[in-house]
Scaffold this active site. Structure first.
Site, short mmCIF file in Angstrom:
data_model
loop_
_atom_site.label_atom_id
_atom_site.label_comp_id
_atom_site.label_asym_id
_atom_site.label_seq_id
_atom_site.Cartn_x
_atom_site.Cartn_y
_atom_site.Cartn_z
N CYS A 191 35.83 -15.16 17.69
CA CYS A 191 36.27 -14.01 18.50
C CYS A 191 36.29 -12.69 17.74
O CYS A 191 36.24 -11.62 18.35
CB CYS A 191 37.64 -14.30 19.07
SG CYS A 191 37.77 -15.96 19.81
N HIS A 216 38.88 -8.05 22.25
CA HIS A 216 38.31 -9.36 22.55
C HIS A 216 38.86 -9.83 23.89
O HIS A 216 40.07 -9.84 24.12
CB HIS A 216 38.66 -10.35 21.45
CG HIS A 216 38.47 -11.78 21.84
ND1 HIS A 216 37.27 -12.27 22.30
CD2 HIS A 216 39.35 -12.83 21.88
CE1 HIS A 216 37.40 -13.56 22.59
NE2 HIS A 216 38.65 -13.91 22.35
N ASN A 252 35.92 -16.08 28.80
CA ASN A 252 35.98 -15.76 27.38
C ASN A 252 34.70 -16.26 26.73
O ASN A 252 34.50 -17.45 26.56
CB ASN A 252 37.21 -16.44 26.77
CG ASN A 252 37.36 -16.21 25.28
OD1 ASN A 252 36.42 -15.85 24.59
ND2 ASN A 252 38.56 -16.42 24.77
#
Length: 327
Positions: free
Chosen positions: A104, A253, A283
């Site tokens: 990430c 993120h 995500n």
């Protein structure tokens, strides 16, 4: 100096919907996710994103000096997947190529690596590819992960620039004591794959997985983000001698809506300047920041000349913050 010249992204064809009546779906703010085919790899997605970038005419393939590939889903243990991508994209053999394994926070780290290569005179045009296929590591009945993550790739061209201050400064951080909060236990050298690694078990919350599947301790990852991200942002502001008001937009993120909103409130960022771009893709790990950044540019929220703060955080545990100027 160094600047971002162009970004493109690519999703697989398959799109899966989360249950709209599920309370967790509403909390995380993800309605659909893209999932790679069984024989489709992260490098395949990255190549598609790169081809889209070259089709824009921003750079010739022959002008790429270095290829950086950020992934946690390489094609093989060896060789380096970036070398395979170099051949498939038909980049020059004079091009350097390497993988780096980060999740990430990987995009921010990749920007820093590209900046170092360019400003040290080792390259003029760096192609940064980010791609992950977490779906291949997730058990479909582990609802702590299966409704969160989507597969995707992004291609970012970083180039030598005559302007100053377009990319950086940077702030980084690492806390390896939290490595097991977001991990795939089996399959590496520490815990090789065997029959026991494929045995299913049910945790105390009713999620089913194996040792070869992705495990995430959501509450601990949330606590980590709330603890470290505000401090890292403050460190960047101090390093650059700026305040939040000096930034036109903020791209964090894209973990999930609940975490993003909590961080936005904790840091006291204006809602109108804060990106949430994960509803239709989930995500996407290392690609969330470039995808969100490009989407905000496409819809006009971010314009030429804007100053943007990028914040990556997650698996590692790792984090990175940087400032960019859109050109």
């Amino acid at each position: 100096m160094t600047s971002i010249k162009a970004i493109e992204y690519h999703f697989p064809t398959n799109q899966i919907a989360n249950d709209p009546n599920n309370k967790l779906t509403k909390k995380i703010g993800i309605s659909t996710r893209y999932i790679a085919d069984k024989d489709e790899t992260a490098s395949d997605l990255a190549i598609q994103a790169a081809e889209k970038l070259f089709e824009k005419g921003v750079c010739k393939k022959s002008e790429i000096d270095f290829l950086l590939f950020c992934t946690q889903a390489p094609d093989y243990i060896l060789p380096t997947t970036a070398c395979i991508i170099q051949e498939k994209l038909k980049l020059p053999t004079s091009c350097g190529a390497l993988d780096f394994n980060l999740g990430c926070s990987g995009f921010v780290y990749g920007l820093s690596l590209a900046k170092g290569l360019i400003e040290s005179g080792q390259a003029k045009n760096v192609l940064l590819l980010t791609a992950d296929t977490y779906s291949k590591f997730i058990h479909e009945n582990d609802f702590s992960t299966s409704i969160l993550f989507g597969d995707a790739a992004a291609a970012t061209l970083i180039t030598e620039s005559s302007d100053s201050g377009n990319l950086g400064p940077f702030v980084f951080g690492t806390d390896g004591s939290g490595a097991e909060e977001l991990i795939i236990f089996a399959g590496g050298s520490r815990e090789p794959m065997d029959s026991e690694a494929l045995l299913e078990f049910e945790d105390e919350k009713g999620n089913i997985r194996t040792r070869s599947n992705l495990y995430m301790n959501g509450s601990e990852v949330f606590n980590f983000a709330m603890r470290e991200v505000p401090k890292a942002v403050a460190d960047l502001l101090k390093k650059e001698n700026t305040t939040l008001n000096d930034y036109d937009y903020f791209i964090f993120h894209q973990a999930n809506r609940y975490m993003l909103e909590a961080l936005r409130r904790r840091i006291n960022i204006d809602e109108d300047k804060f990106s949430i771009q994960l509803n239709d893709c989930g995500n996407t790990v290392s690609s969330t920041i470039p995808i969100a950044l490009q989407k905000e540019i496409e819809i006009g929220h971010i314009k030429n000349g804007d100053k943007v703060l990028l914040v990556g955080f997650g698996v590692g545990l790792s984090w990175g913050v940087c400032s960019i100027r859109i050109r």
